[in-house]
Design a protein around this motif. Structure first.
Motif, PDB file in Angstrom:
ATOM      1  N   THR A  53       0.827  -1.203   0.000  1.00 44.29           N
ATOM      2  CA  THR A  53       0.000   0.000   0.000  1.00 44.29           C
ATOM      3  C   THR A  53       0.861   1.251   0.000  1.00 44.29           C
ATOM      4  OG1 THR A  53      -1.737  -1.172   1.201  1.00 44.29           O
ATOM      5  CG2 THR A  53      -1.833   1.222   1.221  1.00 44.29           C
ATOM      6  N   ALA A  54       1.912   1.253   0.822  1.00 43.20           N
ATOM      7  CA  ALA A  54       2.760   2.437   0.949  1.00 43.20           C
ATOM      8  C   ALA A  54       3.418   2.800  -0.382  1.00 43.20           C
ATOM      9  CB  ALA A  54       3.830   2.220   2.018  1.00 43.20           C
ATOM     10  N   LEU A  55       3.897   1.820  -1.110  1.00 45.71           N
ATOM     11  CA  LEU A  55       4.594   2.092  -2.364  1.00 45.71           C
ATOM     12  C   LEU A  55       3.647   2.694  -3.406  1.00 45.71           C
ATOM     13  CD1 LEU A  55       6.781  -1.146  -2.487  1.00 45.71           C
ATOM     14  CD2 LEU A  55       7.601   1.198  -2.130  1.00 45.71           C
ATOM     15  N   VAL A  56       2.394   2.252  -3.393  1.00 45.89           N
ATOM     16  CA  VAL A  56       1.414   2.829  -4.322  1.00 45.89           C
ATOM     17  C   VAL A  56       1.016   4.236  -3.860  1.00 45.89           C
ATOM     18  CG1 VAL A  56      -0.903   2.566  -5.288  1.00 45.89           C
ATOM     19  CG2 VAL A  56       0.584   0.577  -5.053  1.00 45.89           C
ATOM     20  N   ARG A  57       0.868   4.425  -2.548  1.00 44.35           N
ATOM     21  CA  ARG A  57       0.501   5.751  -2.036  1.00 44.35           C
ATOM     22  C   ARG A  57       1.585   6.784  -2.376  1.00 44.35           C
ATOM     23  NH1 ARG A  57      -0.459   4.243   2.631  1.00 44.35           N
ATOM     24  NH2 ARG A  57       1.505   4.792   3.645  1.00 44.35           N
ATOM     25  N   ILE A  58       2.842   6.385  -2.303  1.00 42.33           N
ATOM     26  CA  ILE A  58       3.942   7.295  -2.669  1.00 42.33           C
ATOM     27  C   ILE A  58       3.794   7.733  -4.125  1.00 42.33           C
ATOM     28  CG2 ILE A  58       6.438   7.415  -3.092  1.00 42.33           C
ATOM     29  CD1 ILE A  58       6.780   5.668  -0.556  1.00 42.33           C
ATOM     30  N   LYS A  59       3.375   6.827  -4.974  1.00 39.63           N
ATOM     31  CA  LYS A  59       3.169   7.202  -6.381  1.00 39.63           C
ATOM     32  C   LYS A  59       2.026   8.206  -6.510  1.00 39.63           C
ATOM     33  CE  LYS A  59       5.300   3.303  -8.716  1.00 39.63           C
ATOM     34  NZ  LYS A  59       6.253   3.055  -7.631  1.00 39.63           N
ATOM     35  N   GLY A  60       1.032   8.126  -5.614  1.00 41.74           N
ATOM     36  CA  GLY A  60      -0.023   9.132  -5.594  1.00 41.74           C
ATOM     37  C   GLY A  60       0.520  10.502  -5.230  1.00 41.74           C
ATOM     38  N   TYR A  61       1.424  10.539  -4.227  1.00 39.98           N
ATOM     39  CA  TYR A  61       2.078  11.811  -3.884  1.00 39.98           C
ATOM     40  C   TYR A  61       2.844  12.349  -5.085  1.00 39.98           C
ATOM     41  CZ  TYR A  61       1.658  10.093   1.008  1.00 39.98           C
ATOM     42  OH  TYR A  61       1.211   9.608   2.201  1.00 39.98           O
ATOM     43  N   GLU A  62       3.646  11.470  -5.677  1.00 43.74           N
ATOM     44  CA  GLU A  62       4.514  11.891  -6.782  1.00 43.74           C
ATOM     45  C   GLU A  62       3.703  12.364  -7.984  1.00 43.74           C
ATOM     46  OE1 GLU A  62       8.313   8.936  -5.796  1.00 43.74           O
ATOM     47  OE2 GLU A  62       6.803   8.334  -7.273  1.00 43.74           O
ATOM     48  N   LEU A  63       2.577  11.717  -8.220  1.00 41.88           N
ATOM     49  CA  LEU A  63       1.721  12.114  -9.335  1.00 41.88           C
ATOM     50  C   LEU A  63       1.240  13.549  -9.151  1.00 41.88           C
ATOM     51  CD1 LEU A  63       0.384  10.964 -11.919  1.00 41.88           C
ATOM     52  CD2 LEU A  63      -1.609  10.413 -10.496  1.00 41.88           C
ATOM     53  N   PHE A  64       0.737  13.870  -7.954  1.00 43.63           N
ATOM     54  CA  PHE A  64       0.262  15.225  -7.705  1.00 43.63           C
ATOM     55  C   PHE A  64       1.407  16.233  -7.759  1.00 43.63           C
ATOM     56  CE2 PHE A  64      -0.322  18.888  -5.000  1.00 43.63           C
ATOM     57  CZ  PHE A  64      -1.498  19.414  -5.497  1.00 43.63           C
TER      58      PHE A  64
END
Length: 408
Positions: A53-64
């Motif tokens: 979950t954490a690795l995907v959430r980081i990609k959400g941060y990076e996307l924004f």
């Protein structure tokens, strides 16, 4: 002539500097802020039980942040992340925190309730704003914590309200609640207790430890008590165990699961069929692919940037948190104060953040109150990207409104 030429060159340099300063206004700066960057910390579990979950959430941060920086960033500065992995180990997390803290303006991510509790006292001393990966109402009293979305109890109240409107439960019924010990379970239980009080329900609660690997006794007891529905506020693995235990008893009771207790990986377990038939998930964050402007835009951008990554709701969670944090930074920039105190003042003065359906409208200016009170309802579905199909878009129950009125 030479003097006039030199004067002309100097004038051009000054003009160029003036243009640069209009893009990068002079502001009061704090740790993690330079003339060109704003650094935020991410202290999360990249190698332990919550790594997927954490690795995907980081990609959400990076996307924004990629989109934000393409627009010029904040105060003419690019916003960057400095990430540390703690493997869900508290001592390792503390070591990483003390290494990160002097280098960042605030923390976009603190993962782990015990870890957040260990760090919280130092945040008060250092004045840093942090966004924990938690929706615990216990954190609302800490002015340094940004909780993005409704708390666990709000979600449970909204979810039970949905169950009641669908005829799953009625006034006077018995309901069960299996909850993990700690802030998550305790706060979620407050939601079912409030519903029981308002509707004359009989609430039978069963607590389990974080490491419990057998929930058959708790489920059997709730079946014997005649529960018409069961709330699960447990780990994802325990959610699968509880539903599997009910299936083994031939008990087709409806389960309401806090989103923190759901992982799409459950749909690859032996409990998958029962989970899809008996579970509804309630969440303050839009499931991946929800039919709203924000989630649709995030899904399109995510799949373009990360075509080989399997998405889940953590994408929207990361994007929503980054959206809220950036809104606070932009407000601080407007006051020309990117010090930690300036960011805290901006946070406490932020009364409206629009996420276009990733969450309900966010408001951080009401001290001690959840930033939102709306939830999504979804059912597990292994044919849908992210593993959840929305059954009810953002809504606020009468219960949530009633409790909010009492809290004023």
């Amino acid at each position: 002539m030479r003097r006039r030429a030199l004067a002309a060159v100097l004038a051009a340099v000054v003009a160029a500097s003036a243009c640069g300063s209009s893009d990068r206004p002079e502001v009061k700066a704090g740790p993690g802020v330079t003339d060109s960057t704003i650094s935020l910390g991410v202290l999360t579990d990249m190698s332990g039980p919550f790594a997927p979950t954490a690795l995907v959430r980081i990609k959400g941060y990076e996307l924004f942040l990629g989109e934000l920086n393409a627009r010029g960033g904040v105060c003419g500065r690019k916003v960057e992340l400095i990430t540390k992995d703690h493997g869900y180990n508290t001592q390792r997390a503390l070591d990483a925190y003390f290494e990160l803290e002097p280098k960042v303006l605030g923390f976009l991510d603190l993962t782990g309730s015990a870890i957040t509790a260990a760090i919280a006292p130092d945040l008060i001393q250092t004045r840093a704003l942090a966004a924990p990966v938690s929706w615990s109402a216990a954190l609302l009293g800490n002015p340094h914590m940004m909780i993005v979305g409704g708390t666990y109890d709000i979600d449970v109240m909204n979810g039970l309200d949905s169950f009641k409107r669908d005829g799953v439960i009625a006034d006077g019924d018995t309901i069960g609640h299996v909850h993990v010990e700690g802030d998550f379970g305790t706060n979620a239980l407050e939601g079912s207790a409030f519903a029981a009080q308002q509707w004359g329900l009989t609430l039978v609660d069963k607590s389990v430890t974080e490491t419990a690997t057998d929930l058959s006794g708790q489920i059997a007891a709730l079946k014997a008590a005649g529960a018409k529905a069961v709330v699960l506020s447990t780990s994802p693995a325990q959610t699968a165990l509880a539903v599997a235990a009910a299936a083994a008893l031939g008990w087709r009771v409806p389960f309401l699961v806090n989103v923190a207790g759901y992982d799409p990986a459950i749909l690859k377990s032996l409990a998958a069929e029962a989970v899809m038939q008996q579970v509804k998930v309630v969440s303050p964050i839009a499931p991946y692919g929800a039919d709203a402007p924000g989630p649709r835009a995030v899904a399109k951008a995510f799949e373009a940037k990360y075509p080989d990554v399997e998405p889940n709701g953590a994408v929207n969670h990361g994007y929503a948190v980054a959206t809220a944090f950036a809104a606070v930074l932009e407000k601080a920039c407007g006051s020309k104060d990117l010090s930690r105190d300036g960011v805290l003042r901006a946070f406490q003065d932020t009364s409206a953040v629009e996420t276009n359906g990733l969450t309900g409208p966010l408001r951080f200016s009401l001290a001690g109150r959840p930033s939102a009170t709306q939830s999504y309802m979804a059912r597990p579905d292994n044919t849908v990207k992210g593993g959840l199909a929305v059954t009810q878009k953002l809504f606020e129950s009468a219960l949530a409104k009633a409790k909010g009125t009492r809290a004023k």
